[in-house]
Enzyme design. Structure first.
Site, PDB file in Angstrom:
ATOM      1  N   ASP A  80      37.545  -5.116 -38.493  1.00 20.73           N
ATOM      2  CA  ASP A  80      37.373  -4.238 -39.668  1.00 20.73           C
ATOM      3  C   ASP A  80      38.664  -4.050 -40.466  1.00 20.73           C
ATOM      4  O   ASP A  80      39.767  -4.227 -39.965  1.00 20.73           O
ATOM      5  CB  ASP A  80      36.823  -2.875 -39.234  1.00 20.73           C
ATOM      6  CG  ASP A  80      37.668  -2.183 -38.167  1.00 20.73           C
ATOM      7  OD1 ASP A  80      38.221  -2.880 -37.300  1.00 20.73           O
ATOM      8  OD2 ASP A  80      37.777  -0.940 -38.202  1.00 20.73           O
ATOM      9  N   GLU A 137      37.404  -0.714 -35.266  1.00 19.94           N
ATOM     10  CA  GLU A 137      38.591  -0.294 -34.519  1.00 19.94           C
ATOM     11  C   GLU A 137      39.254   0.884 -35.199  1.00 19.94           C
ATOM     12  O   GLU A 137      39.843   1.740 -34.557  1.00 19.94           O
ATOM     13  CB  GLU A 137      39.581  -1.455 -34.380  1.00 19.94           C
ATOM     14  CG  GLU A 137      40.680  -1.215 -33.334  1.00 19.94           C
ATOM     15  CD  GLU A 137      41.721  -0.180 -33.730  1.00 19.94           C
ATOM     16  OE1 GLU A 137      42.124   0.629 -32.881  1.00 19.94           O
ATOM     17  OE2 GLU A 137      42.135  -0.162 -34.909  1.00 19.94           O
TER      18      GLU A 137
HETATM   19 ZN   LIG Z   1      45.042  -0.073 -37.977  1.00 22.46          ZN
HETATM   20 ZN   LIG Z   2      44.842  -2.614 -36.122  1.00 22.64          ZN
END
Ligand SMILES: [Zn+2]
Ligand SMILES: [Zn+2]
Length: 387
Positions: A80, A137
């Site tokens: 992401d 993440e």
């Molecule tokens: Zn980051």
């Molecule tokens: Zn990262």
């Protein structure tokens, strides 16, 4: 033999994938095009099994070695981007307004795809490699979503490894440490409930601002007086909101901030102290305080043996003097910690050279790091799985 020849050859092609991904950033779990791109590449390499939709939009590719059955090693990349307006001015700058790969997850995908291509060509190992591409993440706990979706059991993963690029670490260098390498990033809020009234009659009020100010001051004691100075803790108050006018004492004040720790016992203590201080100081002044402490991902703890393996492989790729085996930990968080709670493994930093920092609008992943990253992944898989 440091960098693998094939990894050096793959760098140009992998840079093209990286730039394509950079131009088309997606956020959190909404990484549908990114996941489709990854799955399509894995398919074109002849990867044996490709599973999509694990942990909502995660992708796992499995490559079986040509030396028979054995263990399975998991290699993880995130997918992401971030809600940032890009300012790099690069040819491959984001085509999506307000979204940008400013943490280098585009580069992480390119490196793991490069390794997948190499490993699918050579298959010089027994057992299997599981290539893990996770969503979300950046604050969405995508790693946890994949774990809860049965990642470890479904692919019978025995060990799991992660890698993150790091600006400020030279190109062609790696850095790692045993134990806590990334912090647990938690947040808290404290609502101080007093009694508002006329600013000219403070004695008729319970002033949540002056009480809140005492709480903010006292929170500094957690780092300076409540925690062993050898251990790390960050307590940052980042919001203090109250009031609407110069002549009104408000009813309430809101205090919020973040706590970063590298040790679960320090984390527990910080949480307890915040609640005690907020409630105690409010009570002593006739007010009430509601303290809410929200834990995000755990400390990213590198396992000792697996860190030794990672150090050995990194030294093999870039030479002893280019591997820092005891780097200072980062007080930022990393949700790979959820995977390291499930299986032994290690998380390593790969040098991005002298670039802008992570999450900065001028940051860009350094494509020259790709050959090092691919070589690390391939050698790690081959050496941990054996011929
Ligand atoms: Zn980051
Ligand atoms: Zn990262």
């Amino acid at each position: 033999m440091p960098i693998l020849n094939r990894a050096a050859e793959l760098q140009a092609e992998a840079s093209e994938w990286r730039r394509h991904l950079h131009e088309n950033p997606e956020l959190l779990y909404d990484v549908h095009d990114t996941a489709a791109f990854v799955a399509e590449k894995l398919k074109s390499f002849g990867v044996d099994e490709i599973v999509t939709g694990i942990g909502r939009t995660g992708v796992v590719g499995v490559i079986h070695g040509r030396h028979g059955q054995g263990r399975t090693i998991g290699l993880r990349s995130d997918m992401d981007a971030l809600p940032i307006v890009e300012e790099t001015g690069r040819e491959w700058a984001s085509k999506v307004d307000g979204k940008m790969h400013a943490c280098g997850h585009d580069g992480h995908m390119a490196m793991l795809l490069g390794a997948a291509k190499h490993l699918a060509e050579t298959r010089n190992f027994s057992g299997s490699v599981a290539l893990i591409f996770q969503p979300a993440e950046e604050g969405g706990a995508g790693a946890l979503a994949m774990v809860e979706d049965g990642l470890m059991e479904r692919f019978k993963i025995d060990e799991v490894y992660g890698m993150h690029n790091m600006p400020g670490i030279p190109l062609g260098a790696f850095a790692i440490r045993k134990g806590g390498i990334m912090a647990a990033p938690d947040k808290f809020s404290i609502l101080v409930k007093g009694r508002g009234g006329h600013a000219a009659q403070p004695h008729r009020t319970i002033d949540p601002i002056s009480i809140g100010a005492q709480i903010v001051t006292n929170l500094q004691m957690i780092a300076s007086r409540n925690t062993d100075p050898i251990r790390s803790v960050v307590v940052s108050v980042t919001r203090f909101q109250a009031g609407s006018s110069h002549n009104i004492i408000p009813n309430e004040a809101l205090i919020a901030g973040t706590v970063r720790t590298l040790d679960e016992s320090v984390r527990d203590a910080a949480e307890a102290r915040i609640k005690q201080m907020a409630e105690g100081i409010a009570q002593a002044n006739g007010a009430e305080a509601e303290a809410v402490y929200e834990r995000y991902c755990p400390v990213t703890v590198n396992h000792a043996d697996e860190t030794d393996h990672a150090i050995r492989i990194a030294r093999d790729v870039v030479g002893d003097k280019n591997v820092d085996p005891d780097v200072d930990p980062s007080m930022a968080g990393e949700d790979f910690s959820y995977m390291l709670k499930e299986r032994p493994g290690a998380f390593i930093f790969i040098g991005n050279g002298d670039s802008a920092g992570l999450h900065n609008p001028s940051y860009d992943f350094n494509d020259d790091a790709i050959a090092y990253g691919v070589s690390y992944w391939v050698k790690l898989a081959e050496q941990r799985l054996g011929g």
